[in-house]
Scaffold this active site. Sequence first.
Site, PDB file in Angstrom:
ATOM      1  N   HIS A 156       0.829  -1.222   0.000  1.00 48.22           N
ATOM      2  CA  HIS A 156       0.000   0.000   0.000  1.00 48.22           C
ATOM      3  C   HIS A 156       0.858   1.265   0.000  1.00 48.22           C
ATOM      4  CE1 HIS A 156      -3.362  -2.659   1.342  1.00 48.22           C
ATOM      5  NE2 HIS A 156      -2.401  -3.228   2.054  1.00 48.22           N
ATOM      6  N   SER A 277      14.566  22.087 -15.837  1.00 49.61           N
ATOM      7  CA  SER A 277      13.339  22.833 -16.114  1.00 49.61           C
ATOM      8  C   SER A 277      13.725  24.144 -16.779  1.00 49.61           C
ATOM      9  CB  SER A 277      12.608  23.092 -14.804  1.00 49.61           C
ATOM     10  OG  SER A 277      11.793  24.233 -14.919  1.00 49.61           O
ATOM     11  N   LYS A 283      15.764  22.447 -10.663  1.00 52.83           N
ATOM     12  CA  LYS A 283      15.112  21.155 -10.919  1.00 52.83           C
ATOM     13  C   LYS A 283      15.907  20.160 -11.732  1.00 52.83           C
ATOM     14  CE  LYS A 283      11.045  20.235 -10.738  1.00 52.83           C
ATOM     15  NZ  LYS A 283       9.694  19.925 -11.170  1.00 52.83           N
ATOM     16  N   GLU A 290       9.483   8.854 -16.626  1.00 50.56           N
ATOM     17  CA  GLU A 290       8.125   9.364 -16.878  1.00 50.56           C
ATOM     18  C   GLU A 290       7.663   9.003 -18.281  1.00 50.56           C
ATOM     19  OE1 GLU A 290       7.404  13.447 -14.573  1.00 50.56           O
ATOM     20  OE2 GLU A 290       9.315  13.394 -15.591  1.00 50.56           O
TER      21      GLU A 290
END
Length: 464
Positions: A156, A277, A283, A290
């Site tokens: 979980h 970024s 970043k 992804e």
Amino acid sequence: MAKMWSGRFEKSASKLLDEFNASLMFDKELYKEDIEGSIAHAKMLNKQGILTDEELKDIIKGLGQIRDEIEKGEFKFEISDEDIHMAVEKRLTEIIGYAGKKLHTARSRNDQVALDFRLYVQRRNKEIKELLLNLIDTFVEVAKEHKSTLIPGMTHLQHAQPISFAYHMLAYASMFKRDVERFESSFRRNNFSPLGCAALAGTPHPIDREFTSKELGFDAPTINCLDSVSDRDFALEILFNIATMMMHISRLAEELILWSSYEFKFITISDDYATGSSIMPQKKNPDVPELLRGKTGRVYGNLISLLTVMKGLPLAYNKDMQEDKEGVFDSVKTARISLIILNEVIKSMKINKENMYKACKTGHLTATDLADYLVEKCHIPFREAHFITGRAVALAEKNGKDISDLSFEELKSIDDRIKEDVMEYLQLEHSMNSRNSQGATSVKRVEEQIEYFENWLENMSDKG
Ligand code: ARG
């Protein structure tokens, strides 16, 4: 220019029809398979006395020239030729003349496309399998280095029990091994030649399908011609195999994304495979995982598309089936690049052992071990042991520590049947190594698993 099939037509095809009808712009991907299929077919026609030696020589030479032209980018792809089969045949006739027109004896585009596409799928199947084996090898290498590297095992997405990073990597090796086996089994099931099935009913010409089948590396000719020109199961299978493999990749991708976040910091993705970024200078984004996660959706779409195209089609060939190729090409390309880049990401990522260990010190990972201790050493019934452990967790929370950092005095204050030897039970390493059942996370069991995968990989490379 008149179409090859223009005999029965009074008007020439419109440009709009050409554009809508043609598959050439994408099925040119099959040029190699088309040419090899034609060479095998021509050799067979010659052996059967349908083509002369001279004609065969011309056809083989002409087809070779066409292959060169395509590979050098000199071949003129004209949409009015409709598909790769007719484009190649037309060019062959331009180059060698009359003999080119004889090549299509005892063949139809229906068995030709079934052959080309099947050959393509079988070959890509082998390539993907090789890339999967490389990836599994990488998991095993990482596992060898991290048999004692602790991470919180989760259910979980909550801390559950301590496991080793090696154990986690080998879970993925197991998934990808099953993927390899799925590709292998599809290869075996589909390694039969549809060439010579002609339009749907076979042919009156005295052909030798065993010969072309052998020539092209198949196990045997297919059993039933009607089925062979209608069947696209082989394409569905590679789409399904890729979809399942990408599902596995997407789960790992998700973990890589989580693990590289500030909250986890279990890994650092190499600068080579991360991006920045355009506005936030601090970043570093995990674009590769992804995209792997995102591309999985596309690949599922390709499977569903072809299942839907094939649904309810009457036998035999229907033009709907021309829609079978683009999704397969796309899934194959996606699978290939995904496996290559994932392998690089895994090989080059930094594994932050200390952060993994620190994370194991939160969430009371060894609570089950205390309960097990109470049952085993103090002969307390499990329900009661569960309750006592709950109290130990509450005390740890109250004192702002993890259960593994409670002192003996603190533990004894909860239940005086607890003895000094409990301290060992609460240690993370002890917890991990106590899980020593077959296939479990202990160092000993993980070593067995590593050995298993090493032997399996060696066997696979022997098989070639
Ligand atoms: N371009 C067609 C396809 O990809 C080839 C087979 C066409 N056969 C036919 N009889 N129209 O499916």
